[in-house]
Design a protein around this motif. Structure first.
Motif, PDB file in Angstrom:
ATOM      1  N   ASN A 254      -2.541 -11.935 -45.623  1.00 12.09           N
ATOM      2  CA  ASN A 254      -4.075 -10.898 -45.510  1.00 12.09           C
ATOM      3  C   ASN A 254      -5.029 -11.182 -44.542  1.00 12.09           C
ATOM      4  N   SER A 255      -4.948 -12.253 -43.752  1.00 15.48           N
ATOM      5  CA  SER A 255      -5.526 -12.686 -42.412  1.00 15.48           C
ATOM      6  C   SER A 255      -5.371 -11.635 -41.117  1.00 15.48           C
ATOM      7  N   PHE A 256      -4.193 -11.419 -41.711  1.00 16.86           N
ATOM      8  CA  PHE A 256      -3.632 -11.225 -40.521  1.00 16.86           C
ATOM      9  C   PHE A 256      -4.142  -9.102 -40.278  1.00 16.86           C
ATOM     10  N   LYS A 257      -4.279  -9.060 -41.659  1.00 14.86           N
ATOM     11  CA  LYS A 257      -5.071  -7.898 -42.512  1.00 14.86           C
ATOM     12  C   LYS A 257      -6.401  -7.601 -42.004  1.00 14.86           C
ATOM     13  N   ILE A 258      -7.119  -8.527 -42.168  1.00 15.85           N
ATOM     14  CA  ILE A 258      -7.961  -8.806 -41.507  1.00 15.85           C
ATOM     15  C   ILE A 258      -8.931  -8.785 -39.971  1.00 15.85           C
ATOM     16  N   VAL A 259      -7.511  -9.638 -39.468  1.00 17.00           N
ATOM     17  CA  VAL A 259      -7.595  -9.282 -38.059  1.00 17.00           C
ATOM     18  C   VAL A 259      -7.464  -8.271 -36.730  1.00 17.00           C
ATOM     19  N   ASN A 260      -6.498  -7.572 -37.744  1.00 13.71           N
ATOM     20  CA  ASN A 260      -6.128  -6.156 -37.509  1.00 13.71           C
ATOM     21  C   ASN A 260      -7.371  -5.593 -37.615  1.00 13.71           C
ATOM     22  N   ASP A 261      -7.826  -5.431 -38.405  1.00 13.49           N
ATOM     23  CA  ASP A 261      -8.748  -3.986 -38.737  1.00 13.49           C
ATOM     24  C   ASP A 261     -10.123  -4.777 -37.670  1.00 13.49           C
ATOM     25  N   LYS A 262     -10.436  -5.751 -36.912  1.00 11.56           N
ATOM     26  CA  LYS A 262     -11.811  -6.519 -37.041  1.00 11.56           C
ATOM     27  C   LYS A 262     -11.463  -6.917 -35.815  1.00 11.56           C
ATOM     28  N   TYR A 263     -10.468  -7.381 -34.853  1.00 12.54           N
ATOM     29  CA  TYR A 263     -10.240  -8.178 -33.509  1.00 12.54           C
ATOM     30  C   TYR A 263     -10.847  -6.595 -32.672  1.00 12.54           C
ATOM     31  N   LEU A 264     -10.905  -6.890 -31.476  1.00 15.24           N
ATOM     32  CA  LEU A 264     -11.800  -6.355 -30.582  1.00 15.24           C
ATOM     33  C   LEU A 264     -10.789  -5.989 -29.208  1.00 15.24           C
ATOM     34  N   GLY A 265     -10.250  -7.057 -29.289  1.00 14.57           N
ATOM     35  CA  GLY A 265      -9.615  -6.748 -28.399  1.00 14.57           C
ATOM     36  C   GLY A 265      -7.992  -5.794 -28.358  1.00 14.57           C
ATOM     37  N   PRO A 266      -7.209  -6.100 -27.567  1.00 16.68           N
ATOM     38  CA  PRO A 266      -5.748  -4.938 -27.777  1.00 16.68           C
ATOM     39  C   PRO A 266      -4.878  -5.330 -28.813  1.00 16.68           C
ATOM     40  N   ARG A 267      -4.457  -4.468 -29.012  1.00 21.59           N
ATOM     41  CA  ARG A 267      -3.187  -4.321 -30.889  1.00 21.59           C
ATOM     42  C   ARG A 267      -2.734  -4.952 -30.724  1.00 21.59           C
ATOM     43  N   SER A 268      -1.730  -4.420 -29.591  1.00 30.06           N
ATOM     44  CA  SER A 268      -0.874  -5.437 -29.385  1.00 30.06           C
ATOM     45  C   SER A 268      -1.049  -7.050 -29.505  1.00 30.06           C
ATOM     46  N   ASP A 269      -2.043  -7.770 -29.064  1.00 24.17           N
ATOM     47  CA  ASP A 269      -2.395  -9.358 -29.166  1.00 24.17           C
ATOM     48  C   ASP A 269      -1.792  -9.404 -30.698  1.00 24.17           C
ATOM     49  N   VAL A 270      -2.692  -8.781 -31.657  1.00 23.91           N
ATOM     50  CA  VAL A 270      -2.195  -8.697 -32.855  1.00 23.91           C
ATOM     51  C   VAL A 270      -0.832  -8.424 -33.587  1.00 23.91           C
ATOM     52  N   GLU A 271      -0.600  -7.575 -33.040  1.00 26.13           N
ATOM     53  CA  GLU A 271       0.812  -7.068 -33.451  1.00 26.13           C
ATOM     54  C   GLU A 271       2.125  -8.112 -33.302  1.00 26.13           C
ATOM     55  N   ILE A 272       2.008  -8.326 -31.816  1.00 20.79           N
ATOM     56  CA  ILE A 272       2.758  -9.542 -31.453  1.00 20.79           C
ATOM     57  C   ILE A 272       3.082 -10.683 -31.636  1.00 20.79           C
ATOM     58  N   ALA A 273       1.470 -11.446 -32.412  1.00 24.56           N
ATOM     59  CA  ALA A 273       1.377 -12.347 -33.798  1.00 24.56           C
ATOM     60  C   ALA A 273       2.004 -12.174 -34.497  1.00 24.56           C
ATOM     61  N   TYR A 274       1.755 -10.787 -35.200  1.00 27.40           N
ATOM     62  CA  TYR A 274       2.249 -10.873 -36.231  1.00 27.40           C
ATOM     63  C   TYR A 274       4.524 -10.830 -36.444  1.00 27.40           C
ATOM     64  N   GLN A 275       3.743  -9.596 -35.439  1.00 29.12           N
ATOM     65  CA  GLN A 275       5.672 -10.118 -35.810  1.00 29.12           C
ATOM     66  C   GLN A 275       6.049 -11.661 -35.909  1.00 29.12           C
ATOM     67  N   LEU A 276       5.857 -12.924 -35.611  1.00 24.06           N
ATOM     68  CA  LEU A 276       6.173 -13.434 -34.817  1.00 24.06           C
ATOM     69  C   LEU A 276       6.383 -14.469 -36.055  1.00 24.06           C
ATOM     70  N   PHE A 277       5.079 -13.529 -36.526  1.00 22.30           N
ATOM     71  CA  PHE A 277       4.974 -14.887 -38.428  1.00 22.30           C
ATOM     72  C   PHE A 277       6.212 -14.366 -39.027  1.00 22.30           C
ATOM     73  N   LYS A 278       5.855 -12.154 -38.877  1.00 21.81           N
ATOM     74  CA  LYS A 278       7.497 -12.047 -40.349  1.00 21.81           C
ATOM     75  C   LYS A 278       9.128 -12.864 -39.630  1.00 21.81           C
ATOM     76  N   ASP A 279       8.677 -12.669 -38.187  1.00 19.46           N
ATOM     77  CA  ASP A 279      10.328 -13.504 -37.398  1.00 19.46           C
ATOM     78  C   ASP A 279      10.519 -14.737 -37.983  1.00 19.46           C
ATOM     79  N   TRP A 280       9.369 -15.566 -37.887  1.00 14.65           N
ATOM     80  CA  TRP A 280       9.496 -17.065 -38.675  1.00 14.65           C
ATOM     81  C   TRP A 280       9.576 -17.162 -39.796  1.00 14.65           C
ATOM     82  N   LYS A 281       9.524 -16.414 -40.864  1.00 17.14           N
ATOM     83  CA  LYS A 281       9.754 -16.827 -42.181  1.00 17.14           C
ATOM     84  C   LYS A 281      10.861 -17.067 -42.379  1.00 17.14           C
ATOM     85  N   PRO A 282      12.153 -17.018 -41.944  1.00 21.25           N
ATOM     86  CA  PRO A 282      13.253 -16.610 -42.552  1.00 21.25           C
ATOM     87  C   PRO A 282      14.050 -18.413 -41.886  1.00 21.25           C
ATOM     88  N   LEU A 283      13.184 -18.519 -41.331  1.00 25.58           N
ATOM     89  CA  LEU A 283      13.281 -19.625 -40.497  1.00 25.58           C
ATOM     90  C   LEU A 283      12.812 -21.083 -41.230  1.00 25.58           C
TER      91      LEU A 283
END
Length: 170
Positions: A10-39
């Protein structure tokens, strides 16, 4: 744990909606969080099974790397947001200074305009009163043929007419 993960998503969703920087910053962090889940799930499963040594080894060898990469990416977003906030603050301060200057200049002009209006009103009232006072003083000294030449419908004009009528009737 699931509630915490839901909160993070939910926090990633909020950040994605409100973040003023490059979308890729949020997308990379989100993908890293998703990839971290199995570990994370692997470490949790090992801990729950009681194999703490294997959990610790998995945590040290695999888990920390993903976590550090994700936190580094989040720090990039935090740094960008901090820079934006400082920039916004400076712009707001400059705008405040500009508005205060405009307000001061406007107040100065309003003050000067009120002084001008006051002066004109003073002159408009004082001059006919001085003239009428001079005429009444001369009338008192015996110049009975003097009359006020001031003509207006305001109170001073009415006073001048009353004086003229009095002088004519005497």
């Amino acid at each position: 744990i699931r509630a915490l993960e839901a909160s993070v998503y939910n926090s990633f969703k909020i950040v994605n909606d409100k973040y003023l920087g490059p979308r890729s910053d949020v997308e990379i962090a989100y993908q890293l969080f998703k990839d971290w889940k199995p570990l994370r799930d692997k470490v949790i499963k090992l801990r729950r099974s009681g194999d703490l040594d294997a959990a610790y080894t998995a945590y040290r060898e695999e888990h920390l790397n993903y976590r550090e990469r994700m936190f580094a990416q989040i720090q990039i977003m935090i740094d960008f947001a901090a820079g934006k906030s400082v920039d916004f603050f400076h712009k707001a301060e400059n705008e405040k200074k500009r508005l205060l200057t405009w307000l001061r200049v406007s107040l100065l002009f309003a003050f000067l305009f009120s002084i001008l209006i006051s002066y004109l009103l003073y002159k408009g009232i004082n001059k006919p009163l001085r003239t009428l006072t001079r005429i009444t003083d001369e009338y008192r000294l015996g110049k009975f043929n003097l009359r006020s030449s001031y003509s207006s419908t305001n109170e001073i004009g009415k006073l001048a007419d009353a004086f003229n009528n009095m002088a004519t009737s005497v």
